[in-house]
Write a protein that holds these residues in place. Structure first.
Motif, PDB file in Angstrom:
ATOM      1  N   GLY A 171     140.434  13.955  56.401  1.00 34.19           N
ATOM      2  CA  GLY A 171     141.413  12.969  55.936  1.00 34.19           C
ATOM      3  C   GLY A 171     142.397  13.567  54.955  1.00 34.19           C
ATOM      4  N   ALA A 172     141.905  14.402  54.051  1.00 39.33           N
ATOM      5  CA  ALA A 172     142.802  15.039  53.081  1.00 39.33           C
ATOM      6  C   ALA A 172     143.793  15.968  53.765  1.00 39.33           C
ATOM      7  CB  ALA A 172     141.976  15.808  52.048  1.00 39.33           C
ATOM      8  N   VAL A 240     157.066   5.176  63.857  1.00 38.37           N
ATOM      9  CA  VAL A 240     155.617   5.117  63.681  1.00 38.37           C
ATOM     10  C   VAL A 240     155.034   6.514  63.898  1.00 38.37           C
ATOM     11  CG1 VAL A 240     153.444   4.125  64.496  1.00 38.37           C
ATOM     12  CG2 VAL A 240     155.523   2.720  64.463  1.00 38.37           C
ATOM     13  N   LEU A 241     154.250   6.987  62.938  1.00 32.12           N
ATOM     14  CA  LEU A 241     153.574   8.276  63.026  1.00 32.12           C
ATOM     15  C   LEU A 241     152.067   8.026  63.036  1.00 32.12           C
ATOM     16  CD1 LEU A 241     155.606  10.136  60.232  1.00 32.12           C
ATOM     17  CD2 LEU A 241     156.050  10.191  62.702  1.00 32.12           C
ATOM     18  N   ASP A 242     151.379   8.482  64.065  1.00 31.97           N
ATOM     19  CA  ASP A 242     149.932   8.305  64.195  1.00 31.97           C
ATOM     20  C   ASP A 242     149.378   9.628  64.698  1.00 31.97           C
ATOM     21  OD1 ASP A 242     147.332   7.623  64.746  1.00 31.97           O
ATOM     22  OD2 ASP A 242     147.805   5.929  66.039  1.00 31.97           O
ATOM     23  N   PHE A 243     148.545  10.290  63.903  1.00 31.67           N
ATOM     24  CA  PHE A 243     148.153  11.651  64.252  1.00 31.67           C
ATOM     25  C   PHE A 243     146.758  11.952  63.728  1.00 31.67           C
ATOM     26  CE2 PHE A 243     150.706  11.392  60.460  1.00 31.67           C
ATOM     27  CZ  PHE A 243     150.042  12.166  59.511  1.00 31.67           C
ATOM     28  N   ASP A 253     142.405  10.668  61.429  1.00 33.80           N
ATOM     29  CA  ASP A 253     143.257   9.735  62.164  1.00 33.80           C
ATOM     30  C   ASP A 253     143.960   8.871  61.141  1.00 33.80           C
ATOM     31  OD1 ASP A 253     144.497   8.001  63.904  1.00 33.80           O
ATOM     32  OD2 ASP A 253     142.652   7.198  64.791  1.00 33.80           O
ATOM     33  N   THR A 254     145.261   9.022  61.022  1.00 30.29           N
ATOM     34  CA  THR A 254     145.998   8.216  60.066  1.00 30.29           C
ATOM     35  C   THR A 254     147.336   7.818  60.651  1.00 30.29           C
ATOM     36  OG1 THR A 254     146.747   8.091  57.748  1.00 30.29           O
ATOM     37  CG2 THR A 254     147.130  10.162  58.899  1.00 30.29           C
ATOM     38  N   GLU A 360     147.469   2.944  58.793  1.00 31.35           N
ATOM     39  CA  GLU A 360     146.063   3.219  59.103  1.00 31.35           C
ATOM     40  C   GLU A 360     145.440   4.171  58.094  1.00 31.35           C
ATOM     41  OE1 GLU A 360     143.463   5.225  62.765  1.00 31.35           O
ATOM     42  OE2 GLU A 360     145.647   5.430  62.697  1.00 31.35           O
ATOM     43  N   ASP A 361     144.277   3.777  57.619  1.00 29.06           N
ATOM     44  CA  ASP A 361     143.425   4.647  56.821  1.00 29.06           C
ATOM     45  C   ASP A 361     142.050   4.714  57.464  1.00 29.06           C
ATOM     46  OD1 ASP A 361     145.307   5.087  54.782  1.00 29.06           O
ATOM     47  OD2 ASP A 361     144.661   3.306  53.681  1.00 29.06           O
TER      48      ASP A 361
END
Length: 384
Positions: A171-172, A240-243, A253-254, A360-361
């Motif tokens: 996540g970091a 929208v950025l989802d990666f 996944d954020t 998203e977190d």
């Protein structure tokens, strides 16, 4: 990459590898859970379940039968083709199981059958090849099978401290990639170019595998799983950025939504609604709450704002050795949340032909509430 380059420094060092004892504990727990579910055992095919249980990942996707057989009171047995046996012997969990190999020209199902209860009901990996399932059914016609997701949805859901450490590092690293991508120029560049930048950043910050880089600009943002395409991003676009992907074998996944230039009043309002919904979903996370409670909390905010029909997917999904796995935060899922479960909270609003917003977190359930594994700002970021 256009903009300020990332330093390329990984977020954390390599964690201590999982030991044979770790894998033995997982296999014992899985066998016990199978027995509690009324199953004679488990048949685990190559894929995320096998990696999690044994540390073994075959070097090739082969039609030759490879299967881990688990049953309470029996030693775990990994059945592999003879030509794959040397690699299997090197797996981190190999010393905690018995290796049985079979040679070309022999019937692998007949070789495996003595390990199975001839009248048993078995859990089997969702990704097992149909030819292998049919082979077992032909060899043992009185056996029956159920998918692992249906029989043991919580098998990998609760993470231990070492797994949480890996998820936090992933996540970091994703957060670091987001902070860097905001520095690049968006206007007059294709979605595919931004997606390539994101993939490069994830790798620079330590990811060994990039699973997806969604870049949905303008009207493309109204498609939650839009594949980055040739559309040129222009001033005034919402993007929208989802990666995410895998770092040290565990997923990131954020999602964040940015705007090229200043947003108009409606764009800002929609983003504010999604941000409030995401906060509400995270606040609903606590031990004992049902998975559906997280979905309900986020969805209520969006519905009250008048966009209920435009929130078109579940609020979240589990994450671990894959970026999507049980449990799922959706209406009707009554599984209780327990400490160590990790999943996304990602509400969105999608206005066809116009734009979309998603935030998203990844979060984990703690003894008294929730911990976010993503820490980047959730406010609407303005990019060039």
């Amino acid at each position: 990459m256009t903009g300020t380059p990332a330093t390329g420094t990984p977020i954390s060092g390599t964690p201590t590898p999982f030991s044979a004892d770790d894998y033995k504990a997982r296999m014992d727990r899985a066998a016990s859970a199978a027995a509690d579910a009324g199953l004679a055992g488990l048949l685990v095919a190559p894929g995320p379940d096998m990696v999690w249980l044994t540390g073994y990942r075959p070097t090739a996707d082969t039609e030759r039968l490879t299967v881990l057989v688990l049953a309470a009171g029996q030693e775990p047995v990994l059945v592999v083709p003879t030509l794959e046996a040397p690699d299997a012997e090197l797996a981190a969990g190999a010393s905690a199981l018995t290796l049985r190999d079979w040679t070309d020209g022999k019937d692998p199902y007949a070789s495996t059958a003595p390990l199975l209860d001839v009248d048993g009901r078995f859990g089997i990996s969702d990704n097992s090849w149909a030819m292998h399932l049919l082979g077992f059914q032909k060899e043992l016609p009185n056996t029956s099978y159920v998918s692992l997701t249906e029989a043991l949805p919580m098998l990998r859901a609760v993470k231990d401290a070492a797994e949480l450490e890996r998820l936090a590092a992933a996540g970091a690293a994703a957060d670091a990639a987001y902070e860097e991508i905001k520095k690049v120029r968006f206007a007059c560049r294709k979605e595919t170019e931004i997606a390539a930048d994101l993939a490069d950043l994830l790798r620079r910050f330590g990811h060994s595998q990039v699973d997806f880089t969604v870049v949905g600009s303008g009207p493309n943002g109204a498609n939650p799983h839009h594949e980055a395409g040739e559309r040129v991003i222009v001033h005034g676009d919402m993007v929208v950025l989802d990666f995410g992907g895998l770092l040290h074998g565990y997923g990131s996944d954020t999602s964040r939504t940015v705007h090229v230039g200043e947003p108009d009043a409606e764009e800002q309002r929609v983003h504010d609604v999604v941000r409030e919904a995401q906060e509400a979903g995270c606040r609903a996370v606590r031990p004992g709450a049902a998975c559906q409670d997280v979905d309900r909390a986020a969805r209520a905010v969006i519905t009250e704002a008048g966009y209920g029909e435009r929130f078109i997917h579940r609020t979240g999904h589990g994450i671990g050795v894959t970026t999507h796995e049980p449990p799922y935060m959706i209406e009707g899922e009554e599984l209780p949340l327990v400490p160590g479960m990790c999943f996304s909270v990602e509400p969105g609003i999608y206005l066809p032909g116009r734009f979309g917003v998603r935030i998203e977190d990844i979060v984990t359930v703690t003894d008294d509430g929730v911990r976010r594994l993503n820490a980047t700002p959730r406010e609407l970021a303005i990019v060039d």
